[in-house]
Design a protein around this motif. Structure first.
Motif, PDB file in Angstrom:
ATOM      1  N   ILE A  15       0.837  -1.211   0.000  1.00 41.85           N
ATOM      2  CA  ILE A  15       0.000   0.000   0.000  1.00 41.85           C
ATOM      3  C   ILE A  15       0.870   1.259   0.000  1.00 41.85           C
ATOM      4  O   ILE A  15       0.523   2.250  -0.640  1.00 41.85           O
ATOM      5  N   THR A  16       2.044   1.221   0.660  1.00 39.91           N
ATOM      6  CA  THR A  16       2.904   2.411   0.670  1.00 39.91           C
ATOM      7  C   THR A  16       3.420   2.694  -0.738  1.00 39.91           C
ATOM      8  O   THR A  16       3.362   3.833  -1.227  1.00 39.91           O
ATOM      9  N   GLU A  41       7.848  -4.914  -7.943  1.00 37.55           N
ATOM     10  CA  GLU A  41       7.406  -5.713  -6.805  1.00 37.55           C
ATOM     11  C   GLU A  41       7.990  -7.121  -6.927  1.00 37.55           C
ATOM     12  O   GLU A  41       7.874  -7.754  -7.963  1.00 37.55           O
ATOM     13  N   LYS A  42       8.571  -7.574  -5.840  1.00 36.33           N
ATOM     14  CA  LYS A  42       9.250  -8.868  -5.866  1.00 36.33           C
ATOM     15  C   LYS A  42       8.288 -10.061  -5.993  1.00 36.33           C
ATOM     16  O   LYS A  42       8.573 -11.038  -6.676  1.00 36.33           O
ATOM     17  N   LYS A  49       1.014  -6.730   2.235  1.00 45.07           N
ATOM     18  CA  LYS A  49       0.300  -7.429   3.319  1.00 45.07           C
ATOM     19  C   LYS A  49      -1.196  -7.571   3.021  1.00 45.07           C
ATOM     20  O   LYS A  49      -1.870  -8.400   3.608  1.00 45.07           O
ATOM     21  N   PRO A  64      -4.428  -7.291   6.703  1.00 44.31           N
ATOM     22  CA  PRO A  64      -5.278  -6.286   7.360  1.00 44.31           C
ATOM     23  C   PRO A  64      -6.727  -6.462   6.926  1.00 44.31           C
ATOM     24  O   PRO A  64      -6.990  -6.972   5.833  1.00 44.31           O
ATOM     25  N   ASP A  65      -7.666  -6.036   7.817  1.00 46.04           N
ATOM     26  CA  ASP A  65      -9.069  -6.212   7.426  1.00 46.04           C
ATOM     27  C   ASP A  65      -9.859  -4.913   7.397  1.00 46.04           C
ATOM     28  O   ASP A  65     -10.977  -4.887   6.885  1.00 46.04           O
ATOM     29  N   SER A  66      -9.313  -3.837   7.980  1.00 44.90           N
ATOM     30  CA  SER A  66     -10.106  -2.599   8.059  1.00 44.90           C
ATOM     31  C   SER A  66      -9.172  -1.466   8.480  1.00 44.90           C
ATOM     32  O   SER A  66      -7.971  -1.673   8.643  1.00 44.90           O
ATOM     33  N   VAL A 261      14.526  -6.270  -6.181  1.00 42.44           N
ATOM     34  CA  VAL A 261      15.673  -5.364  -6.253  1.00 42.44           C
ATOM     35  C   VAL A 261      16.740  -5.846  -5.273  1.00 42.44           C
ATOM     36  O   VAL A 261      16.440  -6.164  -4.120  1.00 42.44           O
ATOM     37  N   ALA A 448       5.826   1.051   6.404  1.00 43.14           N
ATOM     38  CA  ALA A 448       5.309   0.720   7.732  1.00 43.14           C
ATOM     39  C   ALA A 448       6.395   0.667   8.814  1.00 43.14           C
ATOM     40  O   ALA A 448       6.094   0.842   9.989  1.00 43.14           O
ATOM     41  N   VAL A 453       2.157   2.009  11.347  1.00 43.97           N
ATOM     42  CA  VAL A 453       1.932   0.730  10.668  1.00 43.97           C
ATOM     43  C   VAL A 453       0.554   0.642  10.024  1.00 43.97           C
ATOM     44  O   VAL A 453       0.335  -0.183   9.147  1.00 43.97           O
ATOM     45  N   LEU A 455      -2.798   1.234   7.767  1.00 43.12           N
ATOM     46  CA  LEU A 455      -2.902   1.520   6.327  1.00 43.12           C
ATOM     47  C   LEU A 455      -2.952   3.024   6.045  1.00 43.12           C
ATOM     48  O   LEU A 455      -2.256   3.504   5.147  1.00 43.12           O
TER      49      LEU A 455
HETATM   50  P1  FAD Z   1       4.195  -4.227   2.650  1.00 47.44           P
HETATM   51  O1  FAD Z   1       2.760  -4.472   2.553  1.00 47.44           O
HETATM   52  O2  FAD Z   1       5.045  -5.191   3.405  1.00 47.44           O
HETATM   53  O3  FAD Z   1       4.749  -4.065   1.169  1.00 47.44           O
HETATM   54  C1  FAD Z   1       6.122  -4.066   0.863  1.00 47.44           C
HETATM   55  C2  FAD Z   1       6.300  -4.744  -0.465  1.00 47.44           C
HETATM   56  O4  FAD Z   1       7.707  -4.728  -0.785  1.00 47.44           O
HETATM   57  C3  FAD Z   1       5.880  -6.201  -0.458  1.00 47.44           C
HETATM   58  O5  FAD Z   1       4.894  -6.406  -1.444  1.00 47.44           O
HETATM   59  C4  FAD Z   1       7.163  -6.960  -0.753  1.00 47.44           C
HETATM   60  O6  FAD Z   1       6.973  -8.128  -1.533  1.00 47.44           O
HETATM   61  C5  FAD Z   1       7.975  -5.917  -1.490  1.00 47.44           C
HETATM   62  N1  FAD Z   1       9.426  -6.180  -1.474  1.00 47.44           N
HETATM   63  C6  FAD Z   1      10.171  -6.640  -0.433  1.00 47.44           C
HETATM   64  N2  FAD Z   1      11.455  -6.780  -0.815  1.00 47.44           N
HETATM   65  C7  FAD Z   1      11.525  -6.379  -2.102  1.00 47.44           C
HETATM   66  C8  FAD Z   1      12.583  -6.296  -3.046  1.00 47.44           C
HETATM   67  N3  FAD Z   1      13.839  -6.659  -2.733  1.00 47.44           N
HETATM   68  N4  FAD Z   1      12.313  -5.855  -4.307  1.00 47.44           N
HETATM   69  C9  FAD Z   1      11.037  -5.493  -4.654  1.00 47.44           C
HETATM   70  N5  FAD Z   1       9.999  -5.572  -3.786  1.00 47.44           N
HETATM   71  C10 FAD Z   1      10.236  -5.999  -2.533  1.00 47.44           C
HETATM   72  N6  FAD Z   1      -3.245  -2.118   9.336  1.00 47.44           N
HETATM   73  C11 FAD Z   1      -4.481  -1.541   9.376  1.00 47.44           C
HETATM   74  O7  FAD Z   1      -4.590  -0.330   9.153  1.00 47.44           O
HETATM   75  N7  FAD Z   1      -5.596  -2.290   9.664  1.00 47.44           N
HETATM   76  C12 FAD Z   1      -5.544  -3.618   9.918  1.00 47.44           C
HETATM   77  O8  FAD Z   1      -6.579  -4.274  10.101  1.00 47.44           O
HETATM   78  C13 FAD Z   1      -4.266  -4.239   9.936  1.00 47.44           C
HETATM   79  N8  FAD Z   1      -4.157  -5.546  10.210  1.00 47.44           N
HETATM   80  C14 FAD Z   1      -2.959  -6.173  10.047  1.00 47.44           C
HETATM   81  C15 FAD Z   1      -2.900  -7.550  10.222  1.00 47.44           C
HETATM   82  C16 FAD Z   1      -1.709  -8.219  10.016  1.00 47.44           C
HETATM   83  C17 FAD Z   1      -1.674  -9.699  10.204  1.00 47.44           C
HETATM   84  C18 FAD Z   1      -0.537  -7.484   9.622  1.00 47.44           C
HETATM   85  C19 FAD Z   1       0.762  -8.194   9.375  1.00 47.44           C
HETATM   86  C20 FAD Z   1      -0.594  -6.117   9.476  1.00 47.44           C
HETATM   87  C21 FAD Z   1      -1.798  -5.439   9.667  1.00 47.44           C
HETATM   88  N9  FAD Z   1      -1.897  -4.051   9.503  1.00 47.44           N
HETATM   89  C22 FAD Z   1      -3.127  -3.443   9.592  1.00 47.44           C
HETATM   90  C23 FAD Z   1      -0.733  -3.253   9.119  1.00 47.44           C
HETATM   91  C24 FAD Z   1      -0.680  -3.003   7.600  1.00 47.44           C
HETATM   92  O9  FAD Z   1      -1.284  -4.074   6.911  1.00 47.44           O
HETATM   93  C25 FAD Z   1       0.763  -2.881   7.119  1.00 47.44           C
HETATM   94  O10 FAD Z   1       1.510  -2.023   7.957  1.00 47.44           O
HETATM   95  C26 FAD Z   1       0.816  -2.334   5.692  1.00 47.44           C
HETATM   96  O11 FAD Z   1       0.010  -3.122   4.831  1.00 47.44           O
HETATM   97  C27 FAD Z   1       2.259  -2.291   5.216  1.00 47.44           C
HETATM   98  O12 FAD Z   1       2.302  -1.773   3.913  1.00 47.44           O
HETATM   99  P2  FAD Z   1       3.690  -1.465   3.200  1.00 47.44           P
HETATM  100  O13 FAD Z   1       3.383  -1.158   1.793  1.00 47.44           O
HETATM  101  O14 FAD Z   1       4.463  -0.463   3.985  1.00 47.44           O
HETATM  102  O15 FAD Z   1       4.516  -2.827   3.310  1.00 47.44           O
END
Ligand code: FAD
Length: 475
Positions: A15-16, A41-42, A49, A64-66, A261, A448, A453, A455
């Motif tokens: 999502i970031t 994206e890897k 997530k 995540p669900d909400s 990457v 995150a 952390v 969404l």
């Molecule tokens: P990520 O979603 O981890 O995305 C990072 C991406 O980078 C991944 O797709 C990965 O494959 C990619 N990547 C990694 N290494 C490489 C590389 N070398 N080259 C290219 N790509 C790479 N938040 C809420 O607001 N509500 C909720 O209900 C909630 N529930 C949660 C439940 C669980 C079980 C978890 C684990 C988290 C929850 N969170 C919730 C938190 C939220 O889901 C996460 O903080 C958020 O989705 C993280 O997003 P991000 O894009 O920063 O990281």
């Protein structure tokens, strides 16, 4: 004058990363100059997530669900993508939440906000806290504020204000759902800075929380009318709606999946991105949005990157189970229950998903989601899926009397998925970013693992990084 089109690369399609790409595109389009954006994206799909599974009429969230309705960035993004009509709120008939105490479910007293009492009468009546524990919590009303304002642990702060019982029996299990963390290791300033501000402003955390409390209608006034008054909100077809919306909005963008990457280096006025297959590409700016331990690997040649390894990640598992309604021996009038560490259960919480979110199960069916794993409880990865299911079912049998065989189960293993911001995190990150900017101005790192952390916080961080990169590249 150079006619080269600036090329931006976003690493990580969670999502970031997708939000960074979306807001970068929006900004550059508004400026009218040509540009090129790539998202790499890897894994084989976007979303990170976020992972919604549609199965036999159920809408199942494996991550995540909400999200909190009062947090604007995600609502603004839903409007930006034209998805606001897809939002849905929680079932108003399933507002109660329970906390387990000595093997029994106790209703959470009304008026708790993030576990902090804002109504003293129901708090004084709860069976969750002993009379002495209640008196200790009430001391918060008269205790002086802490004069030193440097960071401290969340656990230390809450114990200092409200006492050990409220911390262990109410606040910690509640906050564990967000961080799965040990409150004595988590930074107060990075997790709940508002608690610290309340103490500084009102002396008492309880009084501060009472004063800052707004009603839900006020906090959700920016939402479409159909979902106003819901503290949590999601999308009717799951959070995947947001991911698909972002991917669709990035139609003219170079979107690549299955591309990892390996490293990123500054090279003159550009950055060199080396892929895991050995190929490389020169770009004008990069935003790394992977979990921080992956970003640390990509920047391994840069000494300050080792700072990122100080951010520990906890692994969690989810066991999701579907049932026939007739097999459920309890009322479905609550959103779920939380299990404090002291109970010794395998599960840390259980959401009565289809009671909380009516869209998640077909008529006559029930969906439950059990959470496993938190800081200090990291032995579960050694267990097989069948063992995790068996342990979760054992806990549901003893806590809810649920003995029926599930129609199906889904186990998700989210390894190293929950970042734990250590005490002093904000200062460490600020130092790291200063050094990174000096050495590699074309490279930004966010997501995150940095400033939130949830969404909505990830979306905010993606947008902020996009704007910063656009400023740097055009400077
Ligand atoms: P990520 O979603 O981890 O995305 C990072 C991406 O980078 C991944 O797709 C990965 O494959 C990619 N990547 C990694 N290494 C490489 C590389 N070398 N080259 C290219 N790509 C790479 N938040 C809420 O607001 N509500 C909720 O209900 C909630 N529930 C949660 C439940 C669980 C079980 C978890 C684990 C988290 C929850 N969170 C919730 C938190 C939220 O889901 C996460 O903080 C958020 O989705 C993280 O997003 P991000 O894009 O920063 O990281």
């Amino acid at each position: 004058m150079s006619t080269r089109i600036p090329h931006y690369m976003i690493v990580g399609g969670g999502i970031t990363g997708l939000s960074a790409a979306f807001y970068l595109k929006k900004r550059l389009e508004s400026e009218g100059a040509p540009f090129r954006i790539s998202v790499v994206e890897k894994s084989p799909s976007f979303g990170g997530k976020i992972h919604t599974l549609e199965k036999e009429g159920f809408v199942i969230e494996k991550g995540p669900d909400s999200f909190l309705a009062r947090k604007r960035p995600i609502i603004d993004l839903a409007y930006d993508l034209g998805l606001e009509h897809e939002l849905t709120g929680t079932n108003p008939k399933a507002k109660k939440t329970f906390i387990v105490r000595q093997g029994k479910l106790h209703p959470m007293p009304p008026g708790l906000v993030l576990g902090i009492p804002t109504q003293m009468t129901p708090f004084m009546k709860t069976g969750l806290i002993s009379p002495l524990g209640k008196l200790r919590a009430a001391l918060d009303l008269v205790l002086p504020k802490r004069e030193v304002t440097n960071d401290e642990s969340l656990g230390h702060f809450l114990e200092r204000r409200l006492g050990k019982e409220v911390l262990e029996r109410i606040v910690e299990p509640l906050l564990a759902g967000i961080y799965a963390g040990d409150t004595f290791k988590l930074s107060l300033k990075s997790t709940f800075p508002q608690f610290r501000t309340m103490e500084q402003k009102h002396r008492s955390l309880i009084l501060g929380m009472m004063a800052s409390r707004k009603n839900v209608a006020e906090e959700t006034a920016h939402l479409p009318s159909a979902v106003r008054n819901s503290v949590f909100v999601t999308f009717k077809k799951g959070l995947q709606t947001l991911v698909s919306g972002l991917v669709a909005a990035l139609d003219s963008t170079d979107l690549r999946t299955g591309v990892g990457v390996a490293s990123v280096r500054q090279s003159g006025q550009q950055a060199e991105v080396v892929f895991e297959d050995g190929r490389s590409e020169m770009v004008d700016g990069v935003i790394l949005t992977s979990p921080v331990h992956q970003a640390a690997k990509m920047l391994a040649h840069f000494p300050a990157a080792s700072e990122l390894n100080k951010i520990d990640y906890i692994s969690v598992a989810n066991v999701i189970m579907a049932f026939d309604r007739k097999d459920i021996p309890f009322e479905l009038d609550a959103s779920g229950f939380l299990v404090p560490r002291s109970e010794g259960s395998t599960i840390t919480a259980c959401t009565l998903t289809s009671a909380k979110w009516l869209h998640t199960a077909p008529d006559g069916k029930v969906l439950l989601r059990c959470y496993i794993g938190r800081s200090g409880e990291q032995e579960w990865p050694a267990l097989s899926d069948a063992q995790l299911i068996s342990k979760a079912r054992h806990d549901l049998r003893s806590l809810l009397g649920l003995t029926a065989e599930p129609l199906f189960t889904e186990v998700t293993r989210l390894m190293h998925s929950m970042p734990q911001y250590p005490v002093g995190h904000l200062e460490q990150i600020a130092r790291f970013r200063e050094e990174l900017e000096a050495a590699m101005p074309q490279v930004l790192v966010t997501g995150a693992g940095f400033h939130g952390v949830g969404l909505p916080d990830c979306i905010r961080q993606g947008k902020e990084a996009a704007w910063q990169l656009a400023d740097r590249v055009s400077a």
